[in-house]
Design a protein around this motif. Structure first.
Motif, PDB file in Angstrom:
ATOM      1  N   SER A   1      55.275 -28.109 -54.662  1.00  0.00           N
ATOM      2  CA  SER A   1      55.728 -27.944 -53.808  1.00  0.00           C
ATOM      3  C   SER A   1      56.313 -27.030 -53.283  1.00  0.00           C
ATOM      4  N   ARG A   2      56.528 -26.268 -52.366  1.00  0.00           N
ATOM      5  CA  ARG A   2      56.961 -24.925 -51.542  1.00  0.00           C
ATOM      6  C   ARG A   2      57.910 -25.677 -50.654  1.00  0.00           C
ATOM      7  N   MET A   3      58.850 -25.352 -50.119  1.00  0.00           N
ATOM      8  CA  MET A   3      59.722 -25.408 -48.924  1.00  0.00           C
ATOM      9  C   MET A   3      60.450 -24.407 -48.506  1.00  0.00           C
ATOM     10  N   ARG A   4      60.526 -24.138 -46.944  1.00  0.00           N
ATOM     11  CA  ARG A   4      61.095 -23.006 -45.661  1.00  0.00           C
ATOM     12  C   ARG A   4      61.946 -23.819 -44.970  1.00  0.00           C
ATOM     13  N   GLU A   5      63.104 -24.398 -45.219  1.00  0.00           N
ATOM     14  CA  GLU A   5      63.588 -24.432 -44.011  1.00  0.00           C
ATOM     15  C   GLU A   5      64.205 -23.618 -43.100  1.00  0.00           C
ATOM     16  N   TYR A   6      64.156 -23.431 -41.780  1.00  0.00           N
ATOM     17  CA  TYR A   6      64.660 -22.648 -40.735  1.00  0.00           C
ATOM     18  C   TYR A   6      65.700 -23.654 -39.642  1.00  0.00           C
ATOM     19  N   ALA A   7      66.897 -22.327 -39.734  1.00  0.00           N
ATOM     20  CA  ALA A   7      67.738 -23.504 -38.547  1.00  0.00           C
ATOM     21  C   ALA A   7      67.939 -22.524 -37.495  1.00  0.00           C
ATOM     22  N   THR A   8      68.320 -22.774 -36.506  1.00  0.00           N
ATOM     23  CA  THR A   8      68.622 -21.799 -35.260  1.00  0.00           C
ATOM     24  C   THR A   8      70.015 -22.491 -34.525  1.00  0.00           C
ATOM     25  N   ASN A   9      70.611 -21.366 -34.083  1.00  0.00           N
ATOM     26  CA  ASN A   9      71.857 -21.933 -33.432  1.00  0.00           C
ATOM     27  C   ASN A   9      73.245 -22.703 -33.734  1.00  0.00           C
ATOM     28  N   PHE A  10      73.704 -21.677 -35.763  1.00  0.00           N
ATOM     29  CA  PHE A  10      74.299 -21.701 -36.077  1.00  0.00           C
ATOM     30  C   PHE A  10      75.353 -21.229 -35.718  1.00  0.00           C
ATOM     31  N   VAL A  11      76.571 -20.939 -36.461  1.00  0.00           N
ATOM     32  CA  VAL A  11      77.329 -20.098 -36.234  1.00  0.00           C
ATOM     33  C   VAL A  11      77.870 -19.021 -37.275  1.00  0.00           C
ATOM     34  N   ASN A  12      78.711 -18.019 -37.092  1.00  0.00           N
ATOM     35  CA  ASN A  12      78.407 -17.088 -37.488  1.00  0.00           C
ATOM     36  C   ASN A  12      80.733 -17.029 -36.963  1.00  0.00           C
ATOM     37  N   ARG A  13      81.279 -17.357 -39.014  1.00  0.00           N
ATOM     38  CA  ARG A  13      81.755 -17.713 -40.088  1.00  0.00           C
ATOM     39  C   ARG A  13      82.709 -16.278 -39.048  1.00  0.00           C
ATOM     40  N   TYR A  14      82.822 -15.526 -39.582  1.00  0.00           N
ATOM     41  CA  TYR A  14      82.685 -13.717 -39.845  1.00  0.00           C
ATOM     42  C   TYR A  14      83.344 -14.202 -38.200  1.00  0.00           C
ATOM     43  N   ALA A  15      82.400 -14.034 -36.799  1.00  0.00           N
ATOM     44  CA  ALA A  15      82.446 -13.323 -35.963  1.00  0.00           C
ATOM     45  C   ALA A  15      83.043 -14.674 -35.112  1.00  0.00           C
ATOM     46  N   PHE A  16      83.438 -15.786 -35.284  1.00  0.00           N
ATOM     47  CA  PHE A  16      84.082 -16.259 -35.191  1.00  0.00           C
ATOM     48  C   PHE A  16      85.680 -16.175 -35.195  1.00  0.00           C
ATOM     49  N   GLU A  17      85.843 -16.032 -36.834  1.00  0.00           N
ATOM     50  CA  GLU A  17      87.666 -15.432 -37.389  1.00  0.00           C
ATOM     51  C   GLU A  17      87.707 -14.441 -36.277  1.00  0.00           C
ATOM     52  N   ASN A  18      86.687 -13.362 -35.846  1.00  0.00           N
ATOM     53  CA  ASN A  18      87.208 -12.524 -34.979  1.00  0.00           C
ATOM     54  C   ASN A  18      87.610 -12.800 -33.529  1.00  0.00           C
ATOM     55  N   LEU A  19      86.795 -13.021 -32.840  1.00  0.00           N
ATOM     56  CA  LEU A  19      87.009 -13.672 -31.350  1.00  0.00           C
ATOM     57  C   LEU A  19      87.884 -14.467 -31.769  1.00  0.00           C
ATOM     58  N   LEU A  20      88.474 -15.574 -32.815  1.00  0.00           N
ATOM     59  CA  LEU A  20      89.269 -16.912 -32.207  1.00  0.00           C
ATOM     60  C   LEU A  20      90.762 -15.786 -32.442  1.00  0.00           C
ATOM     61  N   LYS A  21      90.389 -14.259 -33.406  1.00  0.00           N
ATOM     62  CA  LYS A  21      92.127 -13.485 -33.239  1.00  0.00           C
ATOM     63  C   LYS A  21      92.165 -13.119 -32.480  1.00  0.00           C
ATOM     64  N   SER A  22      91.219 -12.204 -31.651  1.00  0.00           N
ATOM     65  CA  SER A  22      91.139 -11.519 -30.698  1.00  0.00           C
ATOM     66  C   SER A  22      91.634 -12.259 -29.449  1.00  0.00           C
ATOM     67  N   GLY A  23      90.513 -13.924 -29.392  1.00  0.00           N
ATOM     68  CA  GLY A  23      90.933 -13.911 -27.747  1.00  0.00           C
ATOM     69  C   GLY A  23      89.669 -13.935 -27.024  1.00  0.00           C
ATOM     70  N   GLY A  24      88.339 -13.330 -27.997  1.00  0.00           N
ATOM     71  CA  GLY A  24      87.371 -12.900 -27.362  1.00  0.00           C
ATOM     72  C   GLY A  24      86.067 -13.619 -27.223  1.00  0.00           C
ATOM     73  N   TYR A  25      86.520 -15.142 -26.914  1.00  0.00           N
ATOM     74  CA  TYR A  25      85.771 -16.580 -27.073  1.00  0.00           C
ATOM     75  C   TYR A  25      86.516 -17.475 -26.493  1.00  0.00           C
ATOM     76  N   SER A  26      86.218 -17.598 -24.748  1.00  0.00           N
ATOM     77  CA  SER A  26      86.648 -18.657 -23.768  1.00  0.00           C
ATOM     78  C   SER A  26      85.754 -20.141 -24.902  1.00  0.00           C
ATOM     79  N   PHE A  27      87.379 -21.071 -24.844  1.00  0.00           N
ATOM     80  CA  PHE A  27      87.436 -22.914 -25.397  1.00  0.00           C
ATOM     81  C   PHE A  27      86.929 -23.146 -24.286  1.00  0.00           C
TER      82      PHE A  27
END
Length: 863
Positions: free
Chosen positions: A417-443
């Motif tokens: 039995s072979r399975m391949r799971e695809y997921a979309t719209n998860f969040v990139n940790r490194y991009a998030f950390e950079n944007l959190l630090k720089s203020g480049g993303y508005s919550f």
């Protein structure tokens, strides 16, 4: 090689069917064809037997109106609880379906195809259960299904503690049949379509060969919670123990009323007291029902090919190939919420590391002069989706024949039995950390976020997994000698099996890129050897004794020994008394004993939560394997009676008792939270005191004891040319189900409540059918008993979940040449699942959220 003694003696052989009044006549018995029935390697007449079995024929399947195996088997009365189908969407094995005889879980029910093992699913259910996905198996190729409601480790080895489901395909077929079916749930708009084909040629006796091919396809729409009228609003304040189901988000610190200055996404301005009566103020909240799939959308294809070739008068070669391709799609969940529980995976340390949710000073969204933590949902990134693609295969080839007085069968098989799971719209940790630090993303004002910023945060993942099994089986049997009461039957066999499993996580998790990862990493293999033998001794014409012994050697944990003894006594032509005692085992699954690590998410009631004490809160579970595990052991006892006063009447009553020891599991998360002093270092909280995670390891825990009664009734009333009336019923009564909730604890009674998973005391299926030469119609009643609530986090939580009764009506017409028309109505009365506040509205292990489903079909035969 095996390290223990080679086996002697035999099993509680074949299983009883209905008995005709005159069946005791010896001349009639010898005229019956001898067959091999589930639970034995001995060939015997169908009327012999010492253990209970339920047989579902192809005709029964057609009359049920069911379109796939899981729906068909889920209605079994012996499938009493702790089983999951596709409704269990919050799972590492989403889109799958299993069966749990006696409520002992999918891991204790063995699934066979033509008496041989097939591959387990590629990933583990609940981090530990390996099981056969019923969705991977064909329906059109099935001739009958035999359900052995007794432990069968002495014949089949591990996993057969609760019983065996043997799916038996056509041994041969000649002709061509095809058909289509379409169905719709008009209440939700969910559509389903199926296509089927069965074609074969050749006669083994006349042509020396037979080959057949079966194919079926199924497509069903996704059903989301937002499509079900009584669930979509998430407002259950009119139900006992119900409340307004809303997720609170977008606030500073730990006080939800300290909310962001403006609304975003689907958020609504909400009075906090409507969600939590102990609180006051205004909060931002959203309805989680908009982000929940109840039943995944699926597209499946099954194919089966079998050929037999008569080499000479005593030898036949055979081969079969099973293949299935399946794709399921579902909503994984709402967009990711940033909070103090945010984590990422560190592959080097094999641990979760905290990711900051603190806005630095000077961040455009930080109104304070100090670093400020936030709780925020990233709605502008979109809903998270998941799809699983699964390929299943089983190739089997063998020779069988007769040499002298010995029947023999040698086969080899490979299945995976072979399975391949695809997921979309998860969040990139490194991009998030950079944007959190720089203020480049508005919550607080997502409209300010550019597409480039949003795309940098979005992460798509791929998780691969596979399970493989290769087997070599050899069996032989004969009648050793003729005793005064009949022939002494003997059979023996040997099996060599190699199992391996590799369930990996995505590259995004391995590199630490994915925020709040869920993972189930498993990598292991083992070799199993087994030898077994069985004997049936006719003491008197009315009395036979049988027994079996099996010795297994596992390369990881060691040895297992499984004996069984059975008795069958027929004092009258119409009466059979039967009983058996046996020992069984379940080998630790590869996720439990090999290299494995799991990270999952759930909820517990936290008495120390700083915001909402004694209410349900989300939590992260870290679970690891244990190489020192021992197998689960069992002792099984069965006692029954079959009464058949006429050829058209059969009544059976069977009592069972199963005692298990060394149950493998983890301590109750709820118990750990309430008693952290007993588990130092296992409970992690953040700086504010909020519960973050719990660490657990698989261990051999406690004992479990369960007992119950099965009743089976069949009555046929003939009206001559006008047709016949067929009444059938299978009911199960769970008497006891006792198990401690933590190591060393006192046993808890789970029968009739939901302390150990929902385990109603009563479950039954009854049907009334009318059959004529052209018409067939069946009305079926499915009953699931009510059960007590054991977990109450509110004073007005009801004491019981009510019983669940549904009716199905199916009919067919054969009045047109070579054509059969079919129609069915599932859930005829449009019954809603009973309200269960402990399970988000209803219990998915017991009920179905769909309403009245109409189905029509046509089948055409070319031969």
């Amino acid at each position: 090689m095996l390290k223990h003694t080679v086996l002697i003696a035999g099993i509680g052989t074949a299983l009883p069917l209905a008995h005709a009044a005159g069946a005791a006549d010896p001349s009639a018995i010898t005229a019956l064809e001898k067959i091999t029935v589930t639970g034995s390697n001995l060939r015997a007449t169908a009327r012999a037997g010492a253990n209970p079995v339920q047989v579902i024929s192809a005709a029964d399947i057609a009359k049920s109106g069911k379109s796939d195996l899981p729906d068909l088997l889920r209605s079994l009365s012996a499938n009493s609880g702790n089983s999951f189908n596709e409704q269990f969407t919050g799972s590492f094995s989403a889109g799958t379906a299993g069966i749990s005889l006696r409520g002992l879980g999918q891991r204790n029910t063995l699934i066979l195809v033509n008496g041989k093992r097939v591959s387990n699913y590629a990933t583990a259910q609940n981090l530990q259960e390996t099981f056969v996905d019923l969705n991977s198996l064909p329906l059109r190729a099935v001739k009958r299904i035999e359900i052995l409601k007794d432990g069968a480790s002495a014949i089949y080895g591990s996993d057969a503690i609760a019983g065996v489901v043997n799916i038996i395909l056509y041994p041969d077929y000649n002709g061509v049949e095809t058909g289509i079916t379409v169905g719709r749930d008009f209440a939700t708009g969910q559509d389903e379509k199926t296509l089927r084909l069965l074609a074969g040629h050749g006669s083994l006796e006349e042509d020396g060969y037979n080959v057949w091919f079966a194919f079926d396809a199924q497509k069903r729409d996704r059903l989301d919670k937002s499509q079900v009228a009584w669930l979509k609003d998430g407002d259950f304040r009119g139900y006992p123990g119900g409340d307004l189901n809303r997720n609170v988000t977008n606030y500073y610190g730990t006080d939800p009323t300290n909310r962001f200055p403006r609304v975003s996404g689907p958020l609504a301005d909400t009075d906090y007291a409507t969600i939590n009566p102990e609180k006051s103020g205004r909060v931002w909240s959203y309805n989680p029902a908009d982000y929940s799939t109840l039943i995944p959308g699926i597209e499946r294809y099954h194919a089966a090919l079998r050929g037999t070739l008569k080499l000479n008068a005593s030898t036949t070669a055979y081969a079969e190939f099973l293949f299935s391709s399946s794709r399921s799609q579902q909503i994984f969940g709402a967009p990711l919420t940033i909070s103090s529980s945010l984590r990422a995976w560190d592959a080097k340390t094999q641990a979760l590391v905290p990711i900051s949710n603190v806005l630095p000073v000077g961040h455009p969204d930080n109104p304070n002069s100090t670093p400020t933590p936030v709780n925020a949902t990233l709605f502008d990134l979109g809903t998270r989706y998941k799809s699983d693609t699964v390929l299943f295969r089983r190739l089997l080839a063998g020779l069988k024949g007769t040499t002298g007085n010995w029947d023999w069968d040698i086969s080899g098989a490979y299945s995976d039995s072979r399975m391949r799971e695809y997921a979309t719209n998860f969040v990139n940790r490194y991009a998030f950390e950079n944007l959190l630090k720089s203020g480049g993303y508005s919550f607080t004002d997502p409209a300010k976020n550019t597409r480039a910023v949003r795309d940098s945060l979005r992460l798509s993942t791929l998780r691969p997994a596979w399970y493989r099994i290769a087997t070599l089986d050899a069996t032989t049997g004969t009648e050793l000698l003729e005793l005064p009461a009949g022939p002494l039957g003997f059979a023996a066999g040997y099996q060599l099996r190699r199992e391996s499993m590799n369930s990996r996580t995505s590259d995004a998790v391995e590199t630490g890129s994915e925020l709040r990862p869920a993972l189930n990493i498993i990598n292991g293999a083992r070799t199993v050897q087994a030898a077994y033998a069985e004997v049936n001794v006719p003491v008197l014409r009315s009395l036979s004794l049988s027994g079996a012994l099996r010795a297994d050697h596992y390369s990881d944990f060691g040895n297992a020994f499984s004996p069984k003894l059975a008795i069958r006594y027929q004092p009258l032509d119409s009466l059979v008394l039967r009983g058996s005692v046996s020992r069984g085992f379940r080998a630790p699954s590869l996720p439990e004993i090999t290299n494995s690590t799991g990270v999952s998410y759930g909820s517990v009631i936290d008495p120390l939560d700083p915001v909402t004490p004694n209410r349900s809160v989300g939590i992260t579970h870290l679970t690891v394997a244990n190489p020192n595990l021992q197998p689960e052991r069992s002792t099984n006892a069965n006692l029954g009676v079959v009464f058949s006063p006429t050829a058209t009447t059969s009544v059976s009553l069977d009592y069972y008792r199963i005692r298990q020891s060394n149950i493998i599991g983890t301590e109750s998360a709820q118990y750990i939270v309430r008693h952290p002093e007993q588990f130092p270092g296992r409970v992690v909280r953040d700086a504010q005191g909020k519960l973050v995670s719990i660490s657990q390891q698989f261990v051999n825990l406690n004992r479990r004891t369960t007992s119950g009664i099965d009743a089976d009734l069949k009555q046929v009333v003939s009206f001559g040319a006008a047709g016949k009336l067929v009444l059938a019923a299978q009911w199960s009564r769970l008497l006891s189900y006792r198990e401690p909730q933590q190591a060393g604890g006192a046993p808890v009674e789970g029968a009739g409540n939901n302390a150990l998973g929902s385990l109603p005391k009563w479950k039954g299926t009854s049907s009334l059918g009318w059959e004529t030469a052209q018409w067939s119609s069946t009305l079926s009643w499915f009953h699931t008993g009510g059960y007590k609530q054991t977990v109450k986090d509110k004073d007005d939580t009801p004491d019981r979940v009510r019983s669940y009764n549904t009716f199905n009506l199916a009919a067919s017409y054969k009045g047109f040449k070579r054509t059969t028309l079919t129609a069915s109505i599932q859930n005829l009365t449009n019954r809603r699942p009973p309200w269960d506040p402990s399970s988000d509205g209803f219990d998915l292990t017991q009920a179905d959220p769909r309403g009245r489903v109409f189905t029509i079909g046509v089948d055409y035969t070319f031969n």
